[in-house]
Design a protein around this motif. Sequence first.
Motif, short mmCIF file in Angstrom:
data_model
loop_
_atom_site.label_atom_id
_atom_site.label_comp_id
_atom_site.label_asym_id
_atom_site.label_seq_id
_atom_site.Cartn_x
_atom_site.Cartn_y
_atom_site.Cartn_z
N SER A 268 0.83 -1.21 0.00
CA SER A 268 0.00 0.00 0.00
C SER A 268 0.86 1.26 0.00
CB SER A 268 -0.93 0.00 1.21
OG SER A 268 -1.81 -1.09 1.15
N TYR B 199 2.34 1.66 -3.50
CA TYR B 199 1.36 2.16 -4.47
C TYR B 199 1.08 3.64 -4.24
CZ TYR B 199 -2.61 2.54 -7.54
OH TYR B 199 -3.44 2.94 -8.55
N ALA B 200 0.97 4.05 -2.99
CA ALA B 200 0.70 5.45 -2.70
C ALA B 200 1.86 6.34 -3.15
CB ALA B 200 0.44 5.65 -1.21
N ASN C 33 1.99 6.48 -7.05
CA ASN C 33 0.90 7.28 -7.60
C ASN C 33 1.30 8.75 -7.74
OD1 ASN C 33 -1.74 7.63 -8.60
ND2 ASN C 33 -2.30 8.54 -6.64
N GLN C 34 2.31 9.17 -7.01
CA GLN C 34 2.76 10.56 -7.08
C GLN C 34 3.51 10.86 -8.38
OE1 GLN C 34 1.78 12.85 -4.83
NE2 GLN C 34 0.61 11.15 -3.98
N GLN D 244 0.29 7.54 -14.55
CA GLN D 244 -1.15 7.74 -14.73
C GLN D 244 -1.96 6.61 -14.08
OE1 GLN D 244 -1.84 8.30 -18.89
NE2 GLN D 244 -0.73 10.22 -18.95
N LEU D 245 -1.72 6.40 -12.81
CA LEU D 245 -2.47 5.39 -12.05
C LEU D 245 -3.82 5.97 -11.66
CD1 LEU D 245 0.43 4.14 -9.78
CD2 LEU D 245 -0.51 2.99 -11.76
N GLN E 164 -6.74 7.44 -9.68
CA GLN E 164 -6.76 8.20 -8.42
C GLN E 164 -7.62 7.52 -7.36
OE1 GLN E 164 -4.86 10.82 -7.91
NE2 GLN E 164 -5.57 11.14 -5.82
N VAL F 8 -5.86 5.27 -4.83
CA VAL F 8 -5.00 5.87 -3.81
C VAL F 8 -5.68 5.82 -2.46
CG1 VAL F 8 -3.85 7.99 -3.08
CG2 VAL F 8 -3.84 7.33 -5.45
N ALA G 218 -5.28 2.47 -1.21
CA ALA G 218 -3.91 2.21 -0.74
C ALA G 218 -3.70 2.77 0.66
CB ALA G 218 -2.91 2.81 -1.71
#
Length: 93
Positions: free
Chosen positions: A24, A27-28, A31-32, A37-38, A40, A43, A46
């Motif tokens: 988690s 992934y968080a 995502n930044q 382009q994951l 939103q 998040v 996560a």
Amino acid sequence: MRRRHANLTGNALMVVGLAVMVTSIGYAVLNQLPQLQLPQILVNGAIFGIFIGALMWLVGAKLSGREKITDHYYWVRHYGDKRCRRASGHGHH
């Protein structure tokens, strides 16, 4: 539940909880990065997964008995030596 099974179950929950937390957090962080382009919406999942992993870790620690050992060492470290105990009723602060 036998002691051995409780210990194995607790250790397994601790491992799964740690894996959920690390995944988690990864992934968080990923995502930044804007080029990935994951989605939103994931998040929030996560971040929620970090707390779920921590909860699984704590349940596993409770089942395997590791929580009691930590409490015991805390007690020994802070109150085991007579010099570390508070003088109750003697007016010392």
